[in-house]
Enzyme design. Structure first.
Site, PDB file in Angstrom:
ATOM      1  N   GLY A  10     -49.676  74.200 -35.127  1.00 55.45           N
ATOM      2  CA  GLY A  10     -48.577  75.019 -34.624  1.00 55.45           C
ATOM      3  C   GLY A  10     -48.794  75.481 -33.192  1.00 55.45           C
ATOM      4  N   ASP A  31     -53.022  71.856 -42.024  1.00 50.57           N
ATOM      5  CA  ASP A  31     -51.622  72.191 -41.744  1.00 50.57           C
ATOM      6  C   ASP A  31     -50.754  71.322 -42.647  1.00 50.57           C
ATOM      7  OD1 ASP A  31     -50.294  73.535 -38.830  1.00 50.57           O
ATOM      8  OD2 ASP A  31     -48.987  72.575 -40.303  1.00 50.57           O
ATOM      9  N   ASN A  35     -43.793  73.502 -40.019  1.00 45.83           N
ATOM     10  CA  ASN A  35     -43.138  73.938 -38.775  1.00 45.83           C
ATOM     11  C   ASN A  35     -43.850  73.349 -37.553  1.00 45.83           C
ATOM     12  OD1 ASN A  35     -41.030  75.402 -37.508  1.00 45.83           O
ATOM     13  ND2 ASN A  35     -42.493  76.988 -36.916  1.00 45.83           N
ATOM     14  N   LEU A  59     -51.356  75.404 -48.082  1.00 45.96           N
ATOM     15  CA  LEU A  59     -52.228  76.483 -48.583  1.00 45.96           C
ATOM     16  C   LEU A  59     -51.856  76.885 -50.012  1.00 45.96           C
ATOM     17  CD1 LEU A  59     -52.892  78.968 -45.635  1.00 45.96           C
ATOM     18  CD2 LEU A  59     -53.979  76.797 -46.165  1.00 45.96           C
ATOM     19  N   SER A 124     -49.186  90.642 -36.503  1.00 50.61           N
ATOM     20  CA  SER A 124     -48.086  90.702 -35.540  1.00 50.61           C
ATOM     21  C   SER A 124     -47.750  92.143 -35.207  1.00 50.61           C
ATOM     22  CB  SER A 124     -46.862  90.029 -36.166  1.00 50.61           C
ATOM     23  OG  SER A 124     -45.705  90.336 -35.430  1.00 50.61           O
ATOM     24  N   THR A 126     -44.966  93.181 -35.232  1.00 53.16           N
ATOM     25  CA  THR A 126     -43.853  93.564 -36.120  1.00 53.16           C
ATOM     26  C   THR A 126     -44.322  94.537 -37.204  1.00 53.16           C
ATOM     27  OG1 THR A 126     -44.212  91.634 -37.499  1.00 53.16           O
ATOM     28  CG2 THR A 126     -42.474  91.455 -35.876  1.00 53.16           C
ATOM     29  N   TYR A 148     -40.540  89.223 -43.256  1.00 54.82           N
ATOM     30  CA  TYR A 148     -41.629  88.567 -42.505  1.00 54.82           C
ATOM     31  C   TYR A 148     -42.698  89.600 -42.123  1.00 54.82           C
ATOM     32  CZ  TYR A 148     -44.208  87.007 -38.415  1.00 54.82           C
ATOM     33  OH  TYR A 148     -45.222  86.752 -37.513  1.00 54.82           O
ATOM     34  N   LYS A 152     -46.890  90.352 -43.267  1.00 51.07           N
ATOM     35  CA  LYS A 152     -48.051  90.604 -42.400  1.00 51.07           C
ATOM     36  C   LYS A 152     -48.715  91.928 -42.768  1.00 51.07           C
ATOM     37  CE  LYS A 152     -47.770  86.900 -39.865  1.00 51.07           C
ATOM     38  NZ  LYS A 152     -48.755  85.845 -40.057  1.00 51.07           N
ATOM     39  N   LEU A 199     -36.621  84.673 -27.258  1.00 54.00           N
ATOM     40  CA  LEU A 199     -36.049  84.673 -25.917  1.00 54.00           C
ATOM     41  C   LEU A 199     -36.538  83.506 -25.050  1.00 54.00           C
ATOM     42  CD1 LEU A 199     -34.317  86.188 -23.811  1.00 54.00           C
ATOM     43  CD2 LEU A 199     -36.407  87.375 -23.115  1.00 54.00           C
ATOM     44  N   ASP A 294     -32.978  94.902 -34.203  1.00 54.05           N
ATOM     45  CA  ASP A 294     -33.845  94.820 -33.024  1.00 54.05           C
ATOM     46  C   ASP A 294     -34.377  96.188 -32.625  1.00 54.05           C
ATOM     47  OD1 ASP A 294     -34.500  92.397 -32.035  1.00 54.05           O
ATOM     48  OD2 ASP A 294     -33.068  92.384 -30.372  1.00 54.05           O
TER      49      ASP A 294
HETATM   50  P1  NAD Z   1     -46.066  77.982 -35.880  1.00 51.44           P
HETATM   51  O1  NAD Z   1     -44.994  77.904 -36.910  1.00 51.44           O
HETATM   52  O2  NAD Z   1     -45.927  77.194 -34.631  1.00 51.44           O
HETATM   53  O3  NAD Z   1     -47.483  77.620 -36.550  1.00 51.44           O
HETATM   54  C1  NAD Z   1     -47.777  77.913 -37.904  1.00 51.44           C
HETATM   55  C2  NAD Z   1     -48.335  76.637 -38.528  1.00 51.44           C
HETATM   56  O4  NAD Z   1     -48.655  76.889 -39.890  1.00 51.44           O
HETATM   57  C3  NAD Z   1     -47.334  75.480 -38.491  1.00 51.44           C
HETATM   58  O5  NAD Z   1     -47.961  74.338 -37.951  1.00 51.44           O
HETATM   59  C4  NAD Z   1     -46.975  75.269 -39.974  1.00 51.44           C
HETATM   60  O6  NAD Z   1     -46.702  73.915 -40.251  1.00 51.44           O
HETATM   61  C5  NAD Z   1     -48.224  75.784 -40.660  1.00 51.44           C
HETATM   62  N1  NAD Z   1     -48.012  76.279 -42.032  1.00 51.44           N
HETATM   63  C6  NAD Z   1     -47.103  77.192 -42.448  1.00 51.44           C
HETATM   64  N2  NAD Z   1     -47.224  77.393 -43.781  1.00 51.44           N
HETATM   65  C7  NAD Z   1     -48.240  76.590 -44.206  1.00 51.44           C
HETATM   66  C8  NAD Z   1     -48.825  76.346 -45.470  1.00 51.44           C
HETATM   67  N3  NAD Z   1     -48.405  76.939 -46.580  1.00 51.44           N
HETATM   68  N4  NAD Z   1     -49.849  75.463 -45.544  1.00 51.44           N
HETATM   69  C9  NAD Z   1     -50.301  74.820 -44.438  1.00 51.44           C
HETATM   70  N5  NAD Z   1     -49.769  75.007 -43.215  1.00 51.44           N
HETATM   71  C10 NAD Z   1     -48.750  75.885 -43.098  1.00 51.44           C
HETATM   72  O7  NAD Z   1     -46.268  79.525 -35.528  1.00 51.44           O
HETATM   73  P2  NAD Z   1     -47.104  80.190 -34.357  1.00 51.44           P
HETATM   74  O8  NAD Z   1     -46.140  80.756 -33.381  1.00 51.44           O
HETATM   75  O9  NAD Z   1     -48.170  79.284 -33.894  1.00 51.44           O
HETATM   76  O10 NAD Z   1     -47.722  81.408 -35.155  1.00 51.44           O
HETATM   77  C11 NAD Z   1     -49.010  81.337 -35.755  1.00 51.44           C
HETATM   78  C12 NAD Z   1     -49.227  82.607 -36.563  1.00 51.44           C
HETATM   79  O11 NAD Z   1     -49.087  83.727 -35.702  1.00 51.44           O
HETATM   80  C13 NAD Z   1     -48.217  82.798 -37.699  1.00 51.44           C
HETATM   81  O12 NAD Z   1     -48.898  83.352 -38.796  1.00 51.44           O
HETATM   82  C14 NAD Z   1     -47.236  83.792 -37.112  1.00 51.44           C
HETATM   83  O13 NAD Z   1     -46.638  84.571 -38.114  1.00 51.44           O
HETATM   84  C15 NAD Z   1     -48.143  84.639 -36.233  1.00 51.44           C
HETATM   85  N6  NAD Z   1     -47.422  85.284 -35.124  1.00 51.44           N
HETATM   86  C16 NAD Z   1     -46.666  84.529 -34.269  1.00 51.44           C
HETATM   87  C17 NAD Z   1     -45.960  85.144 -33.232  1.00 51.44           C
HETATM   88  C18 NAD Z   1     -45.081  84.349 -32.297  1.00 51.44           C
HETATM   89  O14 NAD Z   1     -44.248  84.950 -31.625  1.00 51.44           O
HETATM   90  N7  NAD Z   1     -45.237  83.043 -32.187  1.00 51.44           N
HETATM   91  C19 NAD Z   1     -46.049  86.541 -33.060  1.00 51.44           C
HETATM   92  C20 NAD Z   1     -46.849  87.275 -33.931  1.00 51.44           C
HETATM   93  C21 NAD Z   1     -47.533  86.632 -34.962  1.00 51.44           C
HETATM   94  N1  UDP Z   2     -33.260  88.315 -26.859  1.00 53.09           N
HETATM   95  C1  UDP Z   2     -32.023  88.087 -26.243  1.00 53.09           C
HETATM   96  N2  UDP Z   2     -31.415  86.888 -26.466  1.00 53.09           N
HETATM   97  C2  UDP Z   2     -31.961  85.918 -27.273  1.00 53.09           C
HETATM   98  C3  UDP Z   2     -33.226  86.167 -27.859  1.00 53.09           C
HETATM   99  C4  UDP Z   2     -33.830  87.380 -27.636  1.00 53.09           C
HETATM  100  O1  UDP Z   2     -31.511  88.935 -25.531  1.00 53.09           O
HETATM  101  O2  UDP Z   2     -31.337  84.864 -27.455  1.00 53.09           O
HETATM  102  C5  UDP Z   2     -33.950  89.591 -26.586  1.00 53.09           C
HETATM  103  C6  UDP Z   2     -34.252  90.415 -27.821  1.00 53.09           C
HETATM  104  O3  UDP Z   2     -33.166  91.256 -28.141  1.00 53.09           O
HETATM  105  C7  UDP Z   2     -35.518  91.171 -27.396  1.00 53.09           C
HETATM  106  C8  UDP Z   2     -36.225  90.178 -26.455  1.00 53.09           C
HETATM  107  O4  UDP Z   2     -35.220  89.269 -26.018  1.00 53.09           O
HETATM  108  O5  UDP Z   2     -35.168  92.310 -26.641  1.00 53.09           O
HETATM  109  C9  UDP Z   2     -37.332  89.391 -27.137  1.00 53.09           C
HETATM  110  O6  UDP Z   2     -36.815  88.783 -28.295  1.00 53.09           O
HETATM  111  P1  UDP Z   2     -37.704  87.788 -29.184  1.00 53.09           P
HETATM  112  O7  UDP Z   2     -36.861  87.368 -30.353  1.00 53.09           O
HETATM  113  O8  UDP Z   2     -38.269  86.733 -28.318  1.00 53.09           O
HETATM  114  O9  UDP Z   2     -38.931  88.697 -29.669  1.00 53.09           O
HETATM  115  P2  UDP Z   2     -38.963  89.916 -30.704  1.00 53.09           P
HETATM  116  O10 UDP Z   2     -37.637  90.631 -30.661  1.00 53.09           O
HETATM  117  O11 UDP Z   2     -39.241  89.304 -32.038  1.00 53.09           O
HETATM  118  O12 UDP Z   2     -40.083  90.775 -30.218  1.00 53.09           O
END
Ligand code: NAD
Ligand code: UDP
Length: 352
Positions: A10, A31, A35, A59, A124, A126, A148, A152, A199, A294
């Site tokens: 990912g 993996d 996704n 997993l 996260s 979140t 979601y 976490k 965004l 939001d």
């Molecule tokens: P991503 O979707 O690009 O990567 C996640 C990977 O996990 C993917 O390759 C998917 O195929 C794999 N996966 C999902 N479920 C699985 C399962 N059951 N078995 C095996 N593989 C599985 O996401 P990312 O952006 O790289 O995020 C990685 C982690 O970080 C995630 O746990 C996500 O929730 C967390 N996270 C991401 C963000 C963000 O904005 N990208 C922010 C905060 C936390």
């Molecule tokens: N946002 C926006 N237009 C979009 C996507 C996101 O204005 O199409 C704004 C959203 O309201 C937030 C910021 O961009 O203020 C970041 O959004 P994102 O979804 O990337 O992250 P998150 O809200 O999950 O932190």
């Protein structure tokens, strides 16, 4: 001895694998491509010139996970695998609870059976929900506001309980703020399925001509220009944060949460401006209603990670936008195309 990287194909996992391989670690990736695309693994090999073992295992398949631990000497685990779309989690909560929580329970059970008790977990920001104030520090009350985020938060609680039941565990809960950017090579980056929710991928798809305009969700927040503020962090800084956290879990015992952010917030309009500057493209946009659920302003206090992990984010907003743009322009359709293409000196992909 090797590290198991779940979700290593990912977005964040692939960047972390590159940093780990470059730093000389031996890694095993698991993996299920739910996704991500297999091509991201080829790109990791291409960037680093190094190989690794890969398992296409879900997993949720505990027997499959067990065989990975039988076949490899795993010393510690970085656990990225999970579903991550807020909107989808509202529509499909059971899928999210099953995948994220049961997947993590399976992983922890197998780790325990094999005496592997070092874990770096992708949490996260979140988990904080709508914070009372900013910057957010790790001691704030948690209150995720969607399924979601609740997966976490629940996993953080499960992992804390695990440590309290057995003090041999060592667990880092990494609370990411908003990861953006891509590796300098332009070979790996964020490749969202369908219409991007976030965004940065949306802005870059507008810039490359795949989307017509950006909807700006609300302009009445208490920020400099009224649009939402987030703490954007370069994915390579985030990847390096994982190596620092890994060192900590290998050296000490305990369970600890760390914010991985820059401590600086940028508004939506500021992000558009920065992206227009580095790409030279106009980003048409219009203000629309706020996105339901939001939060307005969110940025980290990253001091704990600095003091306890020795980590800070070095890459600034311009570099984040430049690297996102290089990835987007070189891979307008993500990993889908280009499987047999080559890269020129200036990082432009050409057919061979
Ligand atoms: P991503 O979707 O690009 O990567 C996640 C990977 O996990 C993917 O390759 C998917 O195929 C794999 N996966 C999902 N479920 C699985 C399962 N059951 N078995 C095996 N593989 C599985 O996401 P990312 O952006 O790289 O995020 C990685 C982690 O970080 C995630 O746990 C996500 O929730 C967390 N996270 C991401 C963000 C963000 O904005 N990208 C922010 C905060 C936390
Ligand atoms: N946002 C926006 N237009 C979009 C996507 C996101 O204005 O199409 C704004 C959203 O309201 C937030 C910021 O961009 O203020 C970041 O959004 P994102 O979804 O990337 O992250 P998150 O809200 O999950 O932190």
């Amino acid at each position: 001895m090797g590290l198991l990287i779940t979700g290593g194909a990912g977005y964040i996992g692939s960047h972390t694998c590159v940093e780990l391989l470059n730093a000389g670690y031996h890694i095993v990736i698991v993996d299920n491509f739910s996704n991500s695309k297999p091509e991201s693994l080829n790109r990791i090999r291409r960037i680093t010139g190094k190989d690794f073992t890969f398992y296409n295992v879900d997993l949720l398949d505990k027997d499959g996970l067990e065989s990975i631990f039988y076949e490899n000497e795993i010393e510690a685990v970085m656990h990225f695998a999970g579903l991550k779309s807020v909107g989808e989690s509202v529509a499909l909560p059971l899928r999210y609870y099953l995948n994220n929580i049961t997947g993590t329970l399976n992983l922890c059970e197998v780790m325990k059976e094999h005496g592997v008790k070092q874990l770096v977990f992708s949490s996260s920001a979140t988990v904080y929900g709508n914070p009372d104030s900013v910057p957010i520090d790790e001691g704030f009350t948690l209150g995720a506001t969607n399924p979601y985020g609740r997966t976490k938060q629940m996993i953080e609680e499960i992992l804390s309980d695990l440590f309290h039941s057995d003090n041999e565990w060592s667990i880092a809960l990494l609370r990411y703020f908003n990861p953006i950017g891509a590796h300098k090579s332009g070979l790996i980056g964020e490749d969202p399925n369908g219409i991007p929710n976030n965004l940065m991928p949306f802005i870059s798809q507008v810039a490359v001509g795949k989307r017509y305009e950006l909807n700006v969700f609300g302009d009445n927040y208490p920020s400099r220009d009224g649009t939402g503020v987030r703490d954007y962090i370069h994915v390579v800084d985030l990847a390096i944060g994982h190596i620092k956290a890994l060192k900590k879990v290998l050296e000490t015992k305990g369970v600890d949460a760390y914010n991985l952010g820059t401590g600086i917030g940028y508004s939506v309009l500021e992000m558009i401006k920065n992206f227009e500057k580095v790409s030279g493209r106009k980003i048409p946009c219009k203000i629309v209603d706020p996105r339901p659920g939001d939060i307005g302003i969110c940025y980290a206090n990253p001091v704990k990670a600095k003091e306890e992990l020795g980590w800070i984010a070095y890459r600034g907003i311009e570099e984040m936008c430049e690297d996102t743009w290089r990835w987007q322009i070189n891979n307008p359709n993500g990993y889908e195309e280009h499987a047999n293409l080559t890269i020129t000196n200036n990082n432009i992909i050409q057919e061979v």
